[in-house]
Design a protein around this motif. Structure first.
Motif, PDB file in Angstrom:
ATOM      1  N   ALA A 170       0.817  -1.217   0.000  1.00 26.92           N
ATOM      2  CA  ALA A 170       0.000   0.000   0.000  1.00 26.92           C
ATOM      3  C   ALA A 170       0.849   1.265   0.000  1.00 26.92           C
ATOM      4  N   ASN A 171       2.098   1.176   0.491  1.00 26.64           N
ATOM      5  CA  ASN A 171       2.967   2.350   0.517  1.00 26.64           C
ATOM      6  C   ASN A 171       3.794   2.510  -0.737  1.00 26.64           C
ATOM      7  N   GLY A 172       3.622   1.598  -1.684  1.00 27.42           N
ATOM      8  CA  GLY A 172       4.375   1.708  -2.950  1.00 27.42           C
ATOM      9  C   GLY A 172       5.703   0.989  -2.872  1.00 27.42           C
ATOM     10  N   ALA A 173       5.985   0.222  -1.830  1.00 25.80           N
ATOM     11  CA  ALA A 173       7.248  -0.514  -1.747  1.00 25.80           C
ATOM     12  C   ALA A 173       7.105  -1.839  -2.461  1.00 25.80           C
ATOM     13  N   LEU A 174       8.175  -2.176  -3.201  1.00 25.54           N
ATOM     14  CA  LEU A 174       8.138  -3.399  -3.988  1.00 25.54           C
ATOM     15  C   LEU A 174       8.004  -4.601  -3.066  1.00 25.54           C
ATOM     16  N   VAL A 175       7.051  -5.461  -3.367  1.00 23.27           N
ATOM     17  CA  VAL A 175       6.896  -6.691  -2.597  1.00 23.27           C
ATOM     18  C   VAL A 175       7.584  -7.819  -3.340  1.00 23.27           C
ATOM     19  N   ALA A 176       7.272  -7.889  -4.657  1.00 25.40           N
ATOM     20  CA  ALA A 176       7.895  -8.933  -5.468  1.00 25.40           C
ATOM     21  C   ALA A 176       7.876  -8.475  -6.929  1.00 25.40           C
ATOM     22  N   GLY A 177       8.767  -9.123  -7.746  1.00 31.28           N
ATOM     23  CA  GLY A 177       8.739  -8.868  -9.199  1.00 31.28           C
ATOM     24  C   GLY A 177       9.761  -7.843  -9.658  1.00 31.28           C
ATOM     25  N   GLN A 178       9.542  -7.311 -10.834  1.00 27.64           N
ATOM     26  CA  GLN A 178      10.468  -6.436 -11.547  1.00 27.64           C
ATOM     27  C   GLN A 178      10.595  -5.084 -10.847  1.00 27.64           C
ATOM     28  N   PRO A 179      11.772  -4.748 -10.409  1.00 23.24           N
ATOM     29  CA  PRO A 179      11.932  -3.509  -9.644  1.00 23.24           C
ATOM     30  C   PRO A 179      11.842  -2.238 -10.504  1.00 23.24           C
ATOM     31  N   VAL A 217       2.127   2.587 -10.245  1.00 19.63           N
ATOM     32  CA  VAL A 217       1.140   3.563 -10.733  1.00 19.63           C
ATOM     33  C   VAL A 217      -0.030   2.788 -11.315  1.00 19.63           C
ATOM     34  N   VAL A 218      -1.217   3.235 -10.999  1.00 19.70           N
ATOM     35  CA  VAL A 218      -2.421   2.580 -11.504  1.00 19.70           C
ATOM     36  C   VAL A 218      -2.763   3.148 -12.888  1.00 19.70           C
ATOM     37  N   GLY A 219      -3.186   2.268 -13.822  1.00 20.70           N
ATOM     38  CA  GLY A 219      -3.625   2.720 -15.164  1.00 20.70           C
ATOM     39  C   GLY A 219      -2.658   2.309 -16.259  1.00 20.70           C
ATOM     40  N   TRP A 220      -2.988   2.773 -17.484  1.00 24.05           N
ATOM     41  CA  TRP A 220      -2.208   2.410 -18.658  1.00 24.05           C
ATOM     42  C   TRP A 220      -1.085   3.389 -18.886  1.00 24.05           C
TER      43      TRP A 220
END
Lengths: 442, 233
Positions: A81-90, A95-98
């Motif tokens: 929720a704070n925008g910190a990477l949990v997993a995956g491509q850093p 950002v939400v959307g296209w």
């Protein structure tokens, strides 16, 4: 060799090359735009479906496992929720959307040395977390490159075909223009029967050649007229001029000469010279068609009535009888003055040559689309062998030329008939001469 | 009358000028089109005789210019060109009459007279009268001394032309043009025979002849002095 810089064909080819190149460029640009739009819209649908699939897995599985299917050119990341990477491509941002990320340094985790490419990414919320999925846009970019290659090779083809076409057209045009030049040069050099060659195709150059040929025809006719008049003038004016000179010399040199009668004879000679000259000029101008521009609707019947009426007393004095049968209201397009003179010449001929007691008949009637005029007499007529000849200038059948006249009367009639597009024929009237002129009715 | 002559050929100009002066007219002569035009615009003339081919400004242009500035004087155009369109071109330029060279002075004089003293009233008149000869243009009848004279249509036209120009000489070519609309020179004596037929009807039964022949020139219709005619010289 064709002067390329001045060749119309080369100019045209260059112009058409530019036009075609521009048009093809436009076509390719439009294709690229449409194709790319299509690809992007398919990728969006695909990405949205993938995001949905991962989102449902995230509810039951850990982020690492949920993202494990996203390999190769597919990238994905999960943020808290704070925008910190949990997993995956850093490299992805929460950002939400296209969003399209242009050629960024977005290395996919397994192949970090791979070329950079732009990436289409999509972010959505899954509960508190943010899921971002992305895919390299290499298909769209490859399509663009392929289209560019196609464009360049098309341009090359157009340029090649254009050059070949220009060369062919230039060669053909040059060949025809060269023939025209040669024909005109030969015409200018005096070969006035030369005409421009026609291909029979009816194209623009053929049409122009036809128009030029019409002009050449007219010029040749005018030159011929001038030549004819000069020859004729020399032929038939020298005699009276010589006679005039002799008379004047006689008046000057012999002291006992009857000067007054010599002068009046000389004046008559001069009169005759002028009459002949006028007749010649008139015929020449009629033959050259100078007056056609002034053609008007002429009441042929009225002209005939006027002429027969005018000559009626003269015919009676010559002991001849005249019958007229002129249908009223025959109209032709023409020149009234010249038509009147032509008919008058025919009637005068009859008066002069048919002899005392002869019957002269003037008739005119409509025959279909033509108006036929016949002047006939019961005189001695003209032998068949001479009929064509009497229409020429100065041809008079009496060798002595004792009767008055210039020998130009029938020539003028013929010229006037020709000018009006009418046919003139001489035939036997059993006995006598029958002159038939057939006009096209107006 | 006062005549302006624009003609560059000296002998021709002298021939015309002398003839006109002998006939009692005043003549100003110019050998150049431009000078002639200046004369025409600065002095008043009763008529002009203009050669078609003069240096400076050609005759047609002189006529056109004069007409464009509103000059109304009668103009007789002379030409050595034998062209069949020349007459039409001349008239289109604004000349009143046209005479081809060479010509007899009597022809020029007759045409000039016909132009210069063109009576303005004749167009509206329904009857013409010369002496005791009366022509009714509407009923198309002719009477002389009260007696009706029967004329063929062409004889009527011939008499009409002569009466409209009473006292003036009408040459053979002028009659050919005006009566028959012929603009060529017939080789026979059309005019002579028609005039003699007309005479047989109009003159012969009566005491005093009205139609007079000017030998080698033309015809004049004029009443004898005791019937109101002008004495003929």
């Amino acid at each position: 060799m064709i002067a390329l810089r001045r060749s119309i064909a080369v100019h045209l080819a260059a112009l058409f090359f530019l036009l075609f190149a521009g048009a093809i460029g436009g076509a390719f640009a439009a294709s690229y735009w449409f194709v790319r739009a299509e690809i992007v819209s398919r990728m969006r649908a695909d990405l949205a479906a993938r995001a949905d699939a991962i989102a449902s897995r995230l509810r039951t599985q850990s982020p690492e496992i949920a993202l494990s299917s996203e390999t190769g050119r597919r990238v994905a990341a999960v943020f808290d929720a704070n925008g910190a990477l949990v997993a995956g491509q850093p490299a992805l941002s929460p950002v939400v959307g296209w969003r399209e990320i242009a050629a960024g340094p977005l290395h996919l985790d397994e192949e970090p040395e791979q070329e950079s490419e732009s990436v289409l990414r999509y972010g959505r919320r899954v509960g508190e977390r943010i899921l971002v999925v992305g895919e390299g846009m290499h298909i769209a970019e490859d399509t663009g490159e392929a289209l560019l290659a196609g464009l360049l090779s098309s341009w090359a083809f157009v340029a090649l075909a254009g050059c070949a076409g220009a060369a062919l057209i230039a060669w053909r045009v040059d060949r025809r223009v060269r023939r025209t030049e040669e024909a005109l040069a030969s015409y200018a050099g005096g070969a006035m029967s030369t005409r421009l060659p026609l291909t029979g195709s009816g194209d623009e150059l053929d049409r122009m050649a036809l128009a030029v040929n019409a002009v050449l025809e007219r010029v040749a006719a005018l030159v011929e007229t001038i030549r004819q008049v000069t020859t004729d003038a020399a032929h038939d004016l020298k005699t009276p001029i010589t006679r005039l000179r002799h008379r004047l010399a006689e008046a000057e040199n012999s002291p006992n000469a009857d000067v007054k009668s010599i002068i009046s004879a000389a004046a008559a000679d001069a009169e005759q010279i002028v009459a002949t000259f006028d007749a010649l000029l008139r015929i020449a101008q009629v033959e050259a068609g100078a007056r056609r521009a002034r053609f008007d609707l002429v009441d042929l019947s009225d002209v005939l009535e006027t002429v027969t009426d005018a000559y009626g007393p003269d015919l009676e004095q010559a002991g001849q009888h005249i019958e007229t049968a002129v249908a009223p209201g025959l109209h032709v397009r023409g020149d009234r003055d010249l038509l009147a003179q032509a008919f008058a010449n025919l009637v005068e001929n009859a008066i002069r040559h048919a002899g005392c007691g002869a019957h002269v008949s003037v008739s005119a009637e409509a025959r279909g689309s033509s108006a036929q005029l016949v002047v006939s007499d019961s005189g001695p007529g003209i032998p068949e062998a001479d009929r064509a000849r009497v229409l020429q200038r100065f041809v008079r059948l009496e060798a002595s030329r004792s009767t008055p006249g210039t020998g130009l009367g029938l020539t003028l009639v013929k010229a006037v008939a020709d000018m009006h597009g009418a046919t003139l024929s001489l035939s036997d009237n059993w006995p006598g001469l029958r002159v038939t002129i057939r006009f096209t009715k107006a | 009358m006062k005549v302006l002559l624009i003609e560059d050929d000296e002998p021709t100009a002298a021939y015309i000028a002398n003839g006109l002066r002998q006939a009692g007219h005043e003549v100003d002569h110019s050998a150049d089109g431009r000078d002639g035009l200046v004369l025409a615009t600065t002095c008043t003339y009763d008529a002009a005789v203009v050669d078609r081919m003069v240096p400076g400004l050609d005759g047609l242009a002189v006529v056109r210019t004069l007409r464009s500035i509103g000059a109304k004087l009668p103009i007789l155009l002379l030409t050595a060109l034998g062209g069949i369109d020349d007459r039409v071109e001349g008239l289109e330029a604004g000349a009143d009459d046209y005479l081809g060279k060479p010509f007899a002075f009597s022809e020029l004089m007759a045409r000039l007279n016909a132009l210069a003293r063109r009576p303005p009233i004749t167009t509206g008149a329904t009857t013409l009268q010369v002496g005791d000869l009366i022509m009714d243009l509407v009923a198309r009848t002719v009477r002389r001394a009260g007696q009706p004279i029967s004329l063929q249509p062409r004889e009527f036209k011939l008499l009409e032309v002569l009466m409209r120009n009473r006292g003036r000489m009408m040459t053979r070519t002028m009659l050919l043009e005006r009566v028959w609309d012929f603009r060529f020179d017939p080789k026979t004596s059309i005019v002579e025979t028609h005039v003699s037929r007309l005479r047989a009807k109009v003159d012969r039964p009566f005491e005093a002849p009205l139609i007079h022949t000017e030998r080698g020139m033309g015809y004049i219709l004029e009443a004898p002095p005791d019937m109101g005619g002008v004495p003929r010289r």
